[in-house]
Design a protein around this motif. Structure first.
Motif, PDB file in Angstrom:
ATOM      1  N   GLU A 178      10.410  -1.228  -3.310  1.00 43.44           N
ATOM      2  CA  GLU A 178      10.593   0.179  -2.967  1.00 43.44           C
ATOM      3  C   GLU A 178       9.440   0.990  -3.551  1.00 43.44           C
ATOM      4  O   GLU A 178       8.750   0.529  -4.471  1.00 43.44           O
ATOM      5  N   PRO A 179       9.166   2.192  -3.024  1.00 37.99           N
ATOM      6  CA  PRO A 179       9.998   2.963  -2.101  1.00 37.99           C
ATOM      7  C   PRO A 179       9.585   2.855  -0.635  1.00 37.99           C
ATOM      8  O   PRO A 179      10.206   3.473   0.214  1.00 37.99           O
ATOM      9  N   HIS A 180       8.538   2.080  -0.310  1.00 40.65           N
ATOM     10  CA  HIS A 180       8.053   2.029   1.066  1.00 40.65           C
ATOM     11  C   HIS A 180       9.011   1.214   1.931  1.00 40.65           C
ATOM     12  O   HIS A 180       9.421   0.116   1.561  1.00 40.65           O
ATOM     13  N   SER A 181       9.334   1.721   3.103  1.00 39.59           N
ATOM     14  CA  SER A 181      10.263   1.032   3.996  1.00 39.59           C
ATOM     15  C   SER A 181       9.553   0.250   5.088  1.00 39.59           C
ATOM     16  O   SER A 181      10.180  -0.506   5.810  1.00 39.59           O
ATOM     17  N   LYS A 182       8.229   0.437   5.201  1.00 44.71           N
ATOM     18  CA  LYS A 182       7.441  -0.332   6.174  1.00 44.71           C
ATOM     19  C   LYS A 182       6.283  -1.007   5.461  1.00 44.71           C
ATOM     20  O   LYS A 182       6.349  -1.251   4.256  1.00 44.71           O
ATOM     21  N   ALA A 183       5.229  -1.288   6.179  1.00 41.79           N
ATOM     22  CA  ALA A 183       4.116  -2.057   5.617  1.00 41.79           C
ATOM     23  C   ALA A 183       3.414  -1.312   4.492  1.00 41.79           C
ATOM     24  O   ALA A 183       3.138  -0.116   4.591  1.00 41.79           O
ATOM     25  N   VAL A 184       3.100  -2.037   3.421  1.00 42.02           N
ATOM     26  CA  VAL A 184       2.235  -1.530   2.352  1.00 42.02           C
ATOM     27  C   VAL A 184       0.810  -1.937   2.701  1.00 42.02           C
ATOM     28  O   VAL A 184       0.498  -3.123   2.825  1.00 42.02           O
ATOM     29  N   THR A 185      -0.068  -0.958   2.867  1.00 39.13           N
ATOM     30  CA  THR A 185      -1.407  -1.252   3.384  1.00 39.13           C
ATOM     31  C   THR A 185      -2.522  -1.024   2.375  1.00 39.13           C
ATOM     32  O   THR A 185      -3.629  -1.505   2.577  1.00 39.13           O
ATOM     33  N   LEU A 186      -2.246  -0.286   1.288  1.00 40.84           N
ATOM     34  CA  LEU A 186      -3.293   0.006   0.310  1.00 40.84           C
ATOM     35  C   LEU A 186      -2.764  -0.182  -1.102  1.00 40.84           C
ATOM     36  O   LEU A 186      -1.614   0.156  -1.396  1.00 40.84           O
ATOM     37  N   LEU A 187      -3.625  -0.708  -1.982  1.00 40.69           N
ATOM     38  CA  LEU A 187      -3.290  -0.898  -3.387  1.00 40.69           C
ATOM     39  C   LEU A 187      -4.468  -0.480  -4.253  1.00 40.69           C
ATOM     40  O   LEU A 187      -5.625  -0.614  -3.848  1.00 40.69           O
ATOM     41  N   ASP A 239      -5.301   1.151 -12.011  1.00 45.03           N
ATOM     42  CA  ASP A 239      -6.116   1.824 -13.009  1.00 45.03           C
ATOM     43  C   ASP A 239      -5.906   1.096 -14.333  1.00 45.03           C
ATOM     44  O   ASP A 239      -5.169   0.113 -14.404  1.00 45.03           O
ATOM     45  N   GLU A 240      -6.568   1.568 -15.392  1.00 42.48           N
ATOM     46  CA  GLU A 240      -6.511   0.848 -16.661  1.00 42.48           C
ATOM     47  C   GLU A 240      -6.457   1.813 -17.825  1.00 42.48           C
ATOM     48  O   GLU A 240      -6.791   3.009 -17.692  1.00 42.48           O
ATOM     49  N   ASP A 241      -6.039   1.285 -18.983  1.00 43.16           N
ATOM     50  CA  ASP A 241      -6.014   2.112 -20.182  1.00 43.16           C
ATOM     51  C   ASP A 241      -7.348   2.027 -20.905  1.00 43.16           C
ATOM     52  O   ASP A 241      -8.313   1.441 -20.399  1.00 43.16           O
ATOM     53  N   ASP A 242      -7.440   2.611 -22.091  1.00 42.93           N
ATOM     54  CA  ASP A 242      -8.700   2.657 -22.831  1.00 42.93           C
ATOM     55  C   ASP A 242      -9.159   1.287 -23.306  1.00 42.93           C
ATOM     56  O   ASP A 242     -10.315   1.122 -23.719  1.00 42.93           O
ATOM     57  N   TYR A 243      -8.272   0.292 -23.260  1.00 37.83           N
ATOM     58  CA  TYR A 243      -8.621  -1.050 -23.719  1.00 37.83           C
ATOM     59  C   TYR A 243      -8.889  -2.004 -22.566  1.00 37.83           C
ATOM     60  O   TYR A 243      -9.031  -3.216 -22.772  1.00 37.83           O
ATOM     61  N   GLY A 244      -8.934  -1.497 -21.346  1.00 40.89           N
ATOM     62  CA  GLY A 244      -9.228  -2.332 -20.186  1.00 40.89           C
ATOM     63  C   GLY A 244      -8.040  -3.067 -19.615  1.00 40.89           C
ATOM     64  O   GLY A 244      -8.197  -3.951 -18.773  1.00 40.89           O
ATOM     65  N   ASN A 245      -6.829  -2.733 -20.048  1.00 38.77           N
ATOM     66  CA  ASN A 245      -5.628  -3.384 -19.541  1.00 38.77           C
ATOM     67  C   ASN A 245      -5.041  -2.610 -18.361  1.00 38.77           C
ATOM     68  O   ASN A 245      -5.147  -1.385 -18.293  1.00 38.77           O
ATOM     69  N   ALA A 246      -4.434  -3.343 -17.433  1.00 35.93           N
ATOM     70  CA  ALA A 246      -3.801  -2.697 -16.283  1.00 35.93           C
ATOM     71  C   ALA A 246      -2.685  -1.779 -16.753  1.00 35.93           C
ATOM     72  O   ALA A 246      -1.863  -2.143 -17.594  1.00 35.93           O
ATOM     73  N   LYS A 247      -2.636  -0.584 -16.183  1.00 39.24           N
ATOM     74  CA  LYS A 247      -1.657   0.402 -16.617  1.00 39.24           C
ATOM     75  C   LYS A 247      -0.761   0.846 -15.465  1.00 39.24           C
ATOM     76  O   LYS A 247       0.455   0.831 -15.572  1.00 39.24           O
ATOM     77  N   HIS A 248      -1.364   1.246 -14.351  1.00 42.21           N
ATOM     78  CA  HIS A 248      -0.615   1.722 -13.204  1.00 42.21           C
ATOM     79  C   HIS A 248      -1.075   1.014 -11.938  1.00 42.21           C
ATOM     80  O   HIS A 248      -2.225   0.591 -11.820  1.00 42.21           O
ATOM     81  N   LEU A 249      -0.149   0.898 -10.993  1.00 44.01           N
ATOM     82  CA  LEU A 249      -0.440   0.337  -9.678  1.00 44.01           C
ATOM     83  C   LEU A 249      -0.035   1.372  -8.632  1.00 44.01           C
ATOM     84  O   LEU A 249       1.135   1.753  -8.550  1.00 44.01           O
ATOM     85  N   ALA A 250      -1.008   1.821  -7.841  1.00 45.90           N
ATOM     86  CA  ALA A 250      -0.734   2.775  -6.763  1.00 45.90           C
ATOM     87  C   ALA A 250      -0.665   2.041  -5.438  1.00 45.90           C
ATOM     88  O   ALA A 250      -1.387   1.065  -5.214  1.00 45.90           O
ATOM     89  N   SER A 251       0.217   2.505  -4.558  1.00 45.08           N
ATOM     90  CA  SER A 251       0.367   1.883  -3.244  1.00 45.08           C
ATOM     91  C   SER A 251       0.611   2.957  -2.196  1.00 45.08           C
ATOM     92  O   SER A 251       1.176   4.012  -2.482  1.00 45.08           O
ATOM     93  N   VAL A 252       0.188   2.658  -0.974  1.00 39.55           N
ATOM     94  CA  VAL A 252       0.426   3.541   0.165  1.00 39.55           C
ATOM     95  C   VAL A 252       1.129   2.738   1.244  1.00 39.55           C
ATOM     96  O   VAL A 252       0.741   1.606   1.547  1.00 39.55           O
ATOM     97  N   GLY A 253       2.172   3.328   1.815  1.00 38.69           N
ATOM     98  CA  GLY A 253       2.898   2.663   2.885  1.00 38.69           C
ATOM     99  C   GLY A 253       3.574   3.679   3.780  1.00 38.69           C
ATOM    100  O   GLY A 253       3.612   4.879   3.480  1.00 38.69           O
ATOM    101  N   ASP A 254       4.102   3.192   4.889  1.00 36.58           N
ATOM    102  CA  ASP A 254       4.844   4.035   5.819  1.00 36.58           C
ATOM    103  C   ASP A 254       6.271   4.145   5.295  1.00 36.58           C
ATOM    104  O   ASP A 254       7.017   3.168   5.302  1.00 36.58           O
ATOM    105  N   SER A 255       6.634   5.326   4.822  1.00 38.28           N
ATOM    106  CA  SER A 255       7.893   5.476   4.093  1.00 38.28           C
ATOM    107  C   SER A 255       9.066   5.921   4.937  1.00 38.28           C
ATOM    108  O   SER A 255      10.173   5.999   4.453  1.00 38.28           O
ATOM    109  N   SER A 256       8.864   6.257   6.199  1.00 39.02           N
ATOM    110  CA  SER A 256       9.969   6.784   6.988  1.00 39.02           C
ATOM    111  C   SER A 256       9.939   6.226   8.398  1.00 39.02           C
ATOM    112  O   SER A 256       8.924   6.276   9.080  1.00 39.02           O
TER     113      SER A 256
END
Length: 351
Positions: free
Chosen positions: A7-16, A19-36
């Motif tokens: 979730e929350p996308h109800s259709k295809a996720v097409t983009l990912l 980003d990272e924190d100050d130590y080079g570790n993965a922090k957040h994952l952003a995604s874009v999809g068709d939600s409705s």
């Protein structure tokens, strides 16, 4: 998979995008999809990498098809570009965990053209560069969001951009690399001055580019030959053997990501094949691992610390992603109306 986010996308996720924190570790994952299913609006979501918790969700950002997504180099801003739009999400308190963001649009003005923006990359001063459908690079101010400079970079659409300044191990002359539908690859300075051009003739449109941390090599994924080639920036020579894409997969390669600090890459295909390759070994021994995911792989992203890899899957019905792929090549066609299931998998990076 180590973590599966449905979730929350109800259709295809097409983009990912990570980003990272100050130590080079993965922090957040952003995604874009068709939600409705009813409004055909595209939505943006940001999740915490370790827990998978949803931190920010904009369920209806635009009805126009998004093409690329990138963080600014910090957790404070995210840019989404696509058909006739370039949207900037500036998070309150400087990070996505605040759950709130101010949304602004690029101001192209009379010096540019409102069109499809197919790629985006950030420069060290946090200004952004947009790759356009008519072959230009647009430099957008980080403060006013206005078009500062327009450069005619290619004869056809700029499909791919990459800036390596965040992962540089040392100073390099090349800040930005661009790849075009006409098959050309060019290297640029921070001031958008062209420094070099690489010979990629015969390989077809360039779909993916990745500049090495030291700025000396470029990894290129081409559509027509469905293969990967690594170029040396100094003289444009091809390094090593050409690598085929997805192993057992016969479909086109639409997903490519490079390991943050090793000479290793991962590619994904229309048939769901996810394969990792070691670039500094002979071609016969280059494939490190391969696995199958339940659907067409539309995009991949290594986490900055290389402990995780995110894969966006278009659905279990192969016909729908292929139809979407054909439509993306022609920006004038309408978006796919078929309903397909959304799934974002986060897998161990050794897969």
């Amino acid at each position: 998979p180590k973590l599966e986010i449905l979730e929350p996308h109800s259709k295809a996720v097409t983009l990912l995008a990570f980003d990272e924190d100050d130590y080079g570790n993965a922090k957040h994952l952003a995604s874009v999809g068709d939600s409705s299913d009813k409004t055909s609006m595209y939505g943006l979501a940001v999740h915490h990498v370790n827990s998978g918790r949803l931190l920010y969700h904009a369920p209806a950002t635009t009805h126009l098809r998004p093409m690329h997504l990138a963080f600014s180099g910090s957790s404070s801003e995210l840019c989404q570009v696509g058909q006739e739009h370039a949207l900037y999400f500036t998070f309150a308190a400087g990070h996505a965990a605040c759950h709130h963001a101010a949304i602004s649009a690029a101001r192209i003005g009379r010096h540019g053209k409102l069109q499809a923006y197919l790629s985006v990359a950030y420069l060290p001063d946090f200004s952004s560069v947009l790759g356009t459908a008519d072959g230009h690079l647009y430099l957008i101010s980080s403060h006013s969001r206005e078009l500062v400079r327009s450069v005619k970079a290619h004869e056809a659409a700029v499909y791919a951009l990459d800036a390596a300044w965040r992962r540089k191990k040392e100073n390099a002359s090349y800040t930005l690399v661009s790849g075009s539908r006409d098959g050309s690859i060019k290297l640029w300075s921070t001031e958008l001055e062209m420094l070099a051009q690489l010979d990629n003739r015969g390989a077809g449109p360039v779909r993916s580019v990745h500049l090495s941390p030291d700025g000396t090599r470029v990894l290129v994924g081409s559509q027509a030959t469905a293969e990967l080639r690594e170029f040396r920036c100094s003289d444009g020579a091809v390094i090593g053997d050409r690598l085929a894409g997805g192993g057992p997969a016969a479909g086109e390669l639409w997903a490519l990501t490079a390991h943050p600090f090793e000479q290793r890459i991962a590619v994904g295909s229309d048939e769901g094949a996810l394969t990792t390759w070691q670039l500094d070994t002979p071609a016969s021994q280059a494939r490190v691992a391969a696995t199958r995911l339940p659907g067409a792989i539309r995009c991949l992203a290594y986490a900055p610390d290389a402990k995780l890899m995110a894969a966006a899957i278009g659905g279990t019905d192969r016909a729908v992603p292929l139809q979407w792929a054909r439509q993306r090549a022609d920006l004038g066609e309408s978006s796919t109306k078929s309903s397909i299931k959304s799934s974002t998998n986060v897998v161990d990076s050794g897969a």
